[in-house]
Design an enzyme around this catalytic site. Structure first.
Site, PDB file in Angstrom:
ATOM      1  N   CYS A 130      41.253  44.347  32.453  1.00  0.00           N
ATOM      2  CA  CYS A 130      40.399  43.711  33.449  1.00  0.00           C
ATOM      3  C   CYS A 130      39.663  42.470  32.903  1.00  0.00           C
ATOM      4  CB  CYS A 130      39.426  44.741  34.034  1.00  0.00           C
ATOM      5  SG  CYS A 130      38.735  44.289  35.643  1.00  0.00           S
ATOM      6  N   ARG A 166      37.949  43.201  47.359  1.00  0.00           N
ATOM      7  CA  ARG A 166      37.785  44.136  46.241  1.00  0.00           C
ATOM      8  C   ARG A 166      38.999  45.045  46.170  1.00  0.00           C
ATOM      9  NH1 ARG A 166      34.459  43.403  41.991  1.00  0.00           N
ATOM     10  NH2 ARG A 166      34.747  45.178  40.630  1.00  0.00           N
ATOM     11  N   HIS A 204      42.442  50.615  34.497  1.00  0.00           N
ATOM     12  CA  HIS A 204      41.345  51.412  33.949  1.00  0.00           C
ATOM     13  C   HIS A 204      41.778  52.875  33.997  1.00  0.00           C
ATOM     14  CE1 HIS A 204      38.410  48.155  33.871  1.00  0.00           C
ATOM     15  NE2 HIS A 204      38.673  47.857  35.133  1.00  0.00           N
TER      16      HIS A 204
END
Length: 273
Positions: free
Chosen positions: A109, A143, A224
């Site tokens: 990220c 998002r 993640h």
């Protein structure tokens, strides 16, 4: 002569390996608990009696070229990225030299974004990267937060398959599973290869089905989760490549990865719902 050969074989078998691991900015770039990737490396090495020398490096710490075998760079918020970006420029030459010399790097990220050419925030501020990956990121109002599953780049997958050994190798999957949480959209240039193709989720940008980037033994992605505990094949691949830098061809002893693959497949099922 036969005894000498046998003695040499014994020395090879009993050779003690060590791995120099550098964790970049753990105090500023660990918003999503990405340190779990470091813990996975440490655990899998410990099971094989491989010494892990862990070194956290943050702002104003000097990075020595070719000292580390493995780098990890986690995710963080925009504010932290701005502070880290300025310091990373000081470490740029040493880091790129290390990667060109065979060191392994995993970035997630925010760390992935800072290793690109630049990151343009939604407010219009351009954060300069170090250009390790031929890519750039643009902030958006969208998002992307969900489970993320990708099919591994075929060439990379062939290499992983040739390296990975497990008592449960029949459970092997040619994919990676994680959890993405980013609004930045990443676009690859001609000098970057994707880590894989999106099966479920958004990946780099939610548009072209690419996820992550590869340059030599450096890997960037939005996975993640943490990534490595439930993707043991990729973890062992990274460990092996990192060891090869100093020891040549290394074959890791197989581990019982039943629990790891159960976690992988459970997350994969959730992502497909």
């Amino acid at each position: 002569m036969a005894r000498t050969v046998e003695s040499q074989k014994s020395k090879v078998k009993s050779q003690k390996y060590s791995l120099n691991v550098c964790h970049l900015y753990p105090d500023l770039m660990d918003t999503y608990g990405d340190k779990g990737n470091i813990l996975a490396i440490q655990y899998r090495c410990k099971q094989r009696d491989i010494e892990v020398i862990y070194s956290p490096l943050t702002t104003n710490d000097k990075l020595l070229a070719n000292h580390y075998d493995f780098f990890f760079f986690g995710g963080g918020q925009d504010k932290a990225q701005i502070a880290v970006a300025a310091d990373l420029q000081k470490k740029k030459a040493a880091l790129i030299k290390s990667i060109k010399s065979g060191a392994v790097l995993l970035s997630i990220c925010g760390g992935y974004q800072l290793l690109q050419n630049h990151f343009k925030t939604i407010s219009g501020k351009t954060i300069k990267g170090i250009g390790l990956f031929d890519a750039y990121t643009v902030g958006s109002t969208n998002r992307m937060i969900q489970n993320l599953a990708i099919e591994i780049n075929p060439k990379l997958n062939n290499e992983i398959e040739s390296i990975y050994q497990s008592s449960n190798v029949a459970m092997y999957q040619s994919n990676l599973i994680g959890f993405e949480n980013h609004s930045g959209k990443t676009y690859l240039g001609s000098g970057a290869k994707p880590l894989g193709t999106v099966i479920k989720g958004s990946g780099n940008n939610g548009e072209d089905k690419t996820e992550g980037a590869i340059y030599k033994n450096a890997f960037g992605c939005y996975l993640h989760g943490s990534l490595l505990p439930k993707n043991p094949h990729f973890a062992d691949f990274l460990i092996t490549k990192a060891l090869e830098r100093r020891y040549g061809i290394v074959k890791l002893a197989p581990l019982d990865d039943t629990i790891e693959w159960q976690a992988h497949n459970s997350a994969l099922k959730i992502s497909n719902h």
